[in-house]
Design an enzyme around this catalytic site. Structure first.
Site, mmCIF file in Angstrom:
data_model
loop_
_atom_site.group_PDB
_atom_site.id
_atom_site.type_symbol
_atom_site.label_atom_id
_atom_site.label_comp_id
_atom_site.label_asym_id
_atom_site.label_seq_id
_atom_site.Cartn_x
_atom_site.Cartn_y
_atom_site.Cartn_z
ATOM 1 N N CYS A 102 92.767 -84.158 100.617
ATOM 2 C CA CYS A 102 92.942 -85.000 101.793
ATOM 3 C C CYS A 102 94.371 -85.012 102.278
ATOM 4 C CB CYS A 102 92.480 -86.414 101.477
ATOM 5 S SG CYS A 102 90.798 -86.434 100.927
ATOM 6 N N GLN B 218 84.061 -85.404 93.125
ATOM 7 C CA GLN B 218 84.043 -83.936 93.024
ATOM 8 C C GLN B 218 83.100 -83.449 91.926
ATOM 9 O OE1 GLN B 218 85.441 -81.895 95.125
ATOM 10 N NE2 GLN B 218 86.906 -83.200 96.203
ATOM 11 N N THR C 15 76.359 -103.102 109.587
ATOM 12 C CA THR C 15 75.088 -102.438 109.915
ATOM 13 C C THR C 15 75.071 -101.033 109.335
ATOM 14 O OG1 THR C 15 74.930 -103.737 111.920
ATOM 15 C CG2 THR C 15 73.581 -101.735 111.834
ATOM 16 N N ASN D 141 90.036 -82.980 92.093
ATOM 17 C CA ASN D 141 89.816 -82.262 93.350
ATOM 18 C C ASN D 141 90.723 -81.044 93.522
ATOM 19 O OD1 ASN D 141 91.323 -84.825 93.405
ATOM 20 N ND2 ASN D 141 92.015 -84.144 95.402
ATOM 21 N N THR E 156 86.816 -93.182 99.459
ATOM 22 C CA THR E 156 88.040 -93.981 99.611
ATOM 23 C C THR E 156 87.674 -95.464 99.550
ATOM 24 O OG1 THR E 156 89.103 -92.263 100.923
ATOM 25 C CG2 THR E 156 89.967 -94.504 101.176
ATOM 26 N N SER F 251 80.661 -89.453 97.366
ATOM 27 C CA SER F 251 80.853 -89.287 98.809
ATOM 28 C C SER F 251 79.929 -88.198 99.349
ATOM 29 C CB SER F 251 82.313 -88.917 99.065
ATOM 30 O OG SER F 251 82.536 -88.745 100.441
ATOM 31 N N HIS G 57 80.048 -86.217 102.052
ATOM 32 C CA HIS G 57 80.528 -84.944 102.618
ATOM 33 C C HIS G 57 81.059 -83.979 101.563
ATOM 34 C CE1 HIS G 57 85.100 -85.469 103.006
ATOM 35 N NE2 HIS G 57 84.720 -86.661 102.607
HETATM 36 N N1 PMP Z 1 88.147 -89.019 95.415
HETATM 37 C C1 PMP Z 1 88.221 -87.692 95.292
HETATM 38 C C2 PMP Z 1 88.295 -87.101 93.921
HETATM 39 C C3 PMP Z 1 88.231 -86.878 96.423
HETATM 40 O O1 PMP Z 1 88.302 -85.551 96.287
HETATM 41 C C4 PMP Z 1 88.160 -87.487 97.705
HETATM 42 C C5 PMP Z 1 88.184 -86.651 98.957
HETATM 43 N N2 PMP Z 1 89.152 -85.700 99.002
HETATM 44 C C6 PMP Z 1 88.078 -88.877 97.782
HETATM 45 C C7 PMP Z 1 88.077 -89.611 96.622
HETATM 46 C C8 PMP Z 1 87.973 -89.561 99.117
HETATM 47 O O2 PMP Z 1 86.720 -89.299 99.686
HETATM 48 P P1 PMP Z 1 86.278 -89.723 101.150
HETATM 49 O O3 PMP Z 1 86.718 -88.612 102.040
HETATM 50 O O4 PMP Z 1 84.792 -89.847 101.097
HETATM 51 O O5 PMP Z 1 86.927 -91.013 101.462
#
Ligand code: PMP
Length: 386
Positions: free
Chosen positions: A330, A185, A243, A157, A83, A205, A207
Site C-alpha cells: 500500500c 495475505q 448500510t 505482504n 485497514t 480483505s 480485494h
Molecule cells: N494488511 C495486510 C497484510 C495487507 O497486505 C493490506 C493491504 N496491502 C492491508 C492489511 C490493508 O488492506 P485493505 O486494502 O483492505 O485496507
C-alpha cells in the site's frame, strides 16, 4: 466477461497481486447480477421483501467466507477492508485495557504499525533476518508487562514469509493474552482455520482474493470480546454500523469460494516463482532474494539488487509495461526504504533497492518471460553506466 482481454488489453503485465488482485470475472458476474437487478438500492436492514433479499445475499456470502477461514458464520463482521479490521482491534484493546500493552510485530502492515503514533501502549516484537518473529522475544515481552493482545500477521505482504501461527497463538494464550491475526495475505493462499489455529480475531480483505475493493471482514472468535469501531444503525450485530455494501459483499463471497476451490492449484505458482528466481540469479548474480529458504507463500518473490534504487527500477520496468512493487503493497508512490527489510536487519543498500513481484489467477508463464527480458535489458543498461 473475457478476463484475458481486460488484463492484457494494452500489453501491460501486472505482477502486483499482493497490492490488489484483479477482480475475478466470477466475482464480477455475481456483483453485476445484483447491481443490474437494482438490488444495490435495497437496504438489507429493511423488513420488507426487498430488504430480506439483500439480507439473504449477505448471509450466503457469510457462509462462503466462514468456509474459507474455518469460523462460524455468525462470527463474521463485514467491514470496508483490512485497514478497518486492524484499526478496530487495536483501538478497542487500547481503550478497553489502557493499563496493558499490545504486542505487534515489526513487520506488520502500516494499518497496525502506525498505531504507535496514536495509541500509547504498543510494543514491538522483533523479527530475525528471514522475517520470522523471534519467539524468545515474544515470550520475554509477554512476561515483562501485562499484555492484553498480541497481533502478528500470518503472511507478510512484502516477503511472503509465513509465521508459525499455531505456536504464536499458544504462547499468547499461555500468557493470558488474546491473539489477533492479520490474515489479509494468507486467506485464500494457504489453509487458515481459525478454530484449529485458536485465533481470537482475524482480519481479511476481499480485494486480496479476487473480490472487489472496499470490502473485508473482521472475524471475532469465542473469547467474549466485542470490538467495535463504528456505531450507529445496529448493522452486523451492532459491531459495525453502516448500510451494507450488498454487491461488494456478494463479490467477496464469490471470491472466497473460488479461492477455496483453487487453493491446491494456487500452490503451483511456487514452481513458476522458483524458476523465475533461478533465472533472475543467472541474469544478475549479485541479486539477493529475501526469505528464499524460509516458508513463503507461492506467489511472491522479494529481492534486492544491491546499490540500485528500487524507485528507478520500478519506473524502468513500468516503461517496459511491467507493473511490480517496491515493497509494501500500500505504499506505492511513497519513496521509503522497506520497513520489513529494515526490521530484518538488512542494510541500506538492500532496503532501498527492493522489488517485489506477486502473481495470481491470471498470471501466465509468458508474463514472467516478459519480466525477465525487461530485467535483462535494464540490468545491462545499469551495468554499462557503472
Ligand atoms: N494488511 C495486510 C497484510 C495487507 O497486505 C493490506 C493491504 N496491502 C492491508 C492489511 C490493508 O488492506 P485493505 O486494502 O483492505 O485496507
Amino acid at each position: 466477461m473475457d478476463n484475458t482481454i481486460v488484463i492484457s488489453m494494452s500489453n501491460r503485465i501486472y505482477l502486483d497481486y499482493n497490492a490488489s488482485v484483479p477482480l475475478h470475472p466470477k466475482s464480477w458476474e455475481v456483483m453485476h447480477t445484483i447491481l443490474k437487478a437494482g438490488n444495490h438500492a435495497y437496504n438489507a436492514s429493511a423488513i420488507h421483501s426487498f430488504g430480506r433479499e439483500g439480507q439473504k445475499i449477505i448471509e450466503n456470502a457469510r457462509k462462503e467466507i466462514s468456509n474459507l477461514i474455518g469460523a462460524d458464520k455468525n462470527q463474521i463482521i463485514f467491514n470496508s477492508g483490512a485497514t478497518e479490521g486492524n484499526n478496530t482491534i487495536l483501538k478497542y484493546f487500547s481503550t478497553q485495557y489502557p493499563n496493558d500493552n499490545i504486542l505487534v510485530s515489526a513487520i506488520e502492515h502500516p494499518s497496525i504499525l502506525e498505531a504507535q503514533n496514536t495509541l500509547p501502549n504498543i510494543k514491538i516484537i522483533p523479527v530475525n533476518n528471514n522475517g520470522l518473529i523471534i519467539i524468545e522475544e515474544l515470550e520475554r515481552l509477554l512476561k515483562e508487562n501485562p499484555i492484553s493482545l498480541v497481533s502478528i500477521m500470518a503472511v507478510n505482504n512484502e516477503s511472503g514469509i509465513i509465521q508459525n501461527v499455531s505456536e504464536i497463538s499458544k504462547i499468547a494464550h499461555d500468557n493470558n493474552a488474546l491473539y489477533h491475526c492479520d490474515a489479509t495475505q494468507a486467506a485464500g493462499k494457504i489453509p487458515i482455520n481459525m478454530k484449529k489455529l485458536d485465533i481470537d480475531f482475524l482480519t481479511i480483505s476481499s480485494h486480496k482474493i479476487g473480490g472487489p475493493q472496499g470490502v473485508g471482514a473482521l472475524i471475532i472468535g469465542t473469547c467474549g470480546q466485542s470490538p467495535c469501531l463504528l456505531f450507529g444503525g445496529g448493522q452486523e450485530k451492532s459491531l459495525r454500523a453502516g448500510t451494507e455494501n450488498i454487491a461488494g459483499i456478494a463479490g467477496f463471497g464469490a471470491a472466497a469460494r473460488l479461492a477455496l476451490d483453487n487453493m491446491e492449484k494456487y500452490q503451483k505458482l511456487a514452481k513458476l516463482r522458483d524458476d523465475f528466481e533461478r533465472r533472475l540469479e543467472d541474469i544478475s548474480p549479485e541479486i539477493i532474494i529475501h526469505s528464499q529458504n524460509a516458508k513463503r507463500i507461492a506467489n511472491t518473490s522479494f529481492f534486492s539488487l544491491p546499490d540500485t534504487n528500487s524507485q528507478t527500477l520500478l519506473i524502468a520496468l513500468d516503461l517496459e509495461n511491467i507493473a511490480v512493487s517496491n515493497g509494501s503493497a500500500c505504499s506505492s508512490g511513497r519513496v521509503k526504504p522497506s520497513h520489513v527489510l529494515e526490521a530484518m536487519s538488512k542494510d541500506k543498500k538492500l532496503t532501498s533497492s527492493a522489488l517485489r513481484i506477486s502473481m495470481g489467477w491470471a498470471t501466465k508463464e509468458k508474463d514472467i518471460e516478459a519480466f525477465l527480458d525487461a530485467w535483462q535489458k535494464i540490468y545491462t543498461r545499469i551495468g554499462n553506466k557503472n
